[in-house]
Design a protein around this motif. Sequence first.
Motif, short mmCIF file in Angstrom:
data_model
loop_
_atom_site.label_atom_id
_atom_site.label_comp_id
_atom_site.label_asym_id
_atom_site.label_seq_id
_atom_site.Cartn_x
_atom_site.Cartn_y
_atom_site.Cartn_z
N GLY A 152 -60.43 30.81 13.94
CA GLY A 152 -61.56 30.17 14.58
C GLY A 152 -62.65 29.72 13.64
O GLY A 152 -62.40 29.42 12.47
N SER B 85 -57.90 24.98 21.58
CA SER B 85 -58.90 26.04 21.42
C SER B 85 -58.24 27.41 21.25
O SER B 85 -58.68 28.21 20.42
CB SER B 85 -59.86 26.05 22.60
OG SER B 85 -59.19 26.35 23.81
N ALA C 99 -62.92 39.31 21.92
CA ALA C 99 -63.63 38.43 20.99
C ALA C 99 -62.87 37.13 20.77
O ALA C 99 -63.47 36.04 20.75
CB ALA C 99 -63.86 39.14 19.66
N THR C 100 -61.56 37.21 20.61
CA THR C 100 -60.74 36.01 20.41
C THR C 100 -60.75 35.13 21.67
O THR C 100 -60.87 33.91 21.57
CB THR C 100 -59.30 36.39 20.03
OG1 THR C 100 -59.33 37.21 18.86
CG2 THR C 100 -58.45 35.16 19.75
N VAL D 50 -66.99 32.86 15.34
CA VAL D 50 -67.66 33.45 16.49
C VAL D 50 -67.01 34.79 16.86
O VAL D 50 -67.69 35.78 17.12
CB VAL D 50 -67.62 32.48 17.70
CG1 VAL D 50 -68.17 33.13 18.95
CG2 VAL D 50 -68.38 31.20 17.37
N ALA D 51 -65.68 34.83 16.83
CA ALA D 51 -64.96 36.04 17.24
C ALA D 51 -65.28 37.24 16.35
O ALA D 51 -65.40 38.36 16.84
CB ALA D 51 -63.45 35.80 17.25
N GLU E 144 -64.06 33.33 21.82
CA GLU E 144 -64.12 32.20 20.90
C GLU E 144 -63.28 31.04 21.42
O GLU E 144 -63.68 29.88 21.30
CB GLU E 144 -63.66 32.59 19.50
CG GLU E 144 -63.79 31.43 18.53
CD GLU E 144 -63.78 31.84 17.08
OE1 GLU E 144 -64.26 31.04 16.26
OE2 GLU E 144 -63.33 32.94 16.76
N PHE F 50 -65.32 29.29 23.98
CA PHE F 50 -66.36 28.52 23.32
C PHE F 50 -65.79 27.23 22.73
O PHE F 50 -66.35 26.14 22.91
CB PHE F 50 -67.02 29.36 22.22
CG PHE F 50 -67.92 28.57 21.32
CD1 PHE F 50 -69.18 28.20 21.73
CD2 PHE F 50 -67.50 28.21 20.05
CE1 PHE F 50 -70.02 27.47 20.89
CE2 PHE F 50 -68.32 27.48 19.21
CZ PHE F 50 -69.59 27.11 19.64
N LEU F 51 -64.66 27.35 22.01
CA LEU F 51 -64.05 26.17 21.41
C LEU F 51 -63.56 25.19 22.47
O LEU F 51 -63.65 23.97 22.28
CB LEU F 51 -62.89 26.58 20.49
CG LEU F 51 -63.29 27.29 19.21
CD1 LEU F 51 -62.07 27.85 18.51
CD2 LEU F 51 -64.06 26.35 18.29
N ALA G 248 -58.60 29.62 17.80
CA ALA G 248 -59.13 30.98 17.86
C ALA G 248 -58.15 31.98 17.26
O ALA G 248 -58.55 32.88 16.52
CB ALA G 248 -59.46 31.36 19.30
#
Length: 122
Positions: free
Chosen positions: A100, A92, A49-50, A103-104, A53, A56-57, A96
């Motif tokens: 973050g 990023s 998950a991290t 999102v994560a 994210e 994404f960042l 995260a």
Amino acid sequence: MQTSMINTAHVATSPAFSVESRNGRPDFELAAALQKVSPKQQAKAQKTATDFEAMFLNSMFSQMTSGLKGEGPFGDTTGTGVWRSMLTEQYSKNFAKAGGVGVATEVYRTLIMQQAKTIRTA
């Protein structure tokens, strides 16, 4: 009126991934799912998950800086784009890891819920 406290310290292993992450209220569904998923799988889901994210960042930061010219700390050289991409990648990752933009936590919740359903039906 007496209220009972929910003991979730043994369930959540990271402050960013706490059971009380749904609008400041306890997420009983996630707490129950975490009881079914092994700590090793929880750690793997947190990392996934991290990392998601961070990706994404990185994409977001790259778009934010795509229109910038070569001015600033990097100057106007041919290597500016490479240095800027490395800088946004590190930004990023640090964003995260620091929690973050949320999102994560949602990705982590979804991964845990899916794993708990798989364990239940298996």
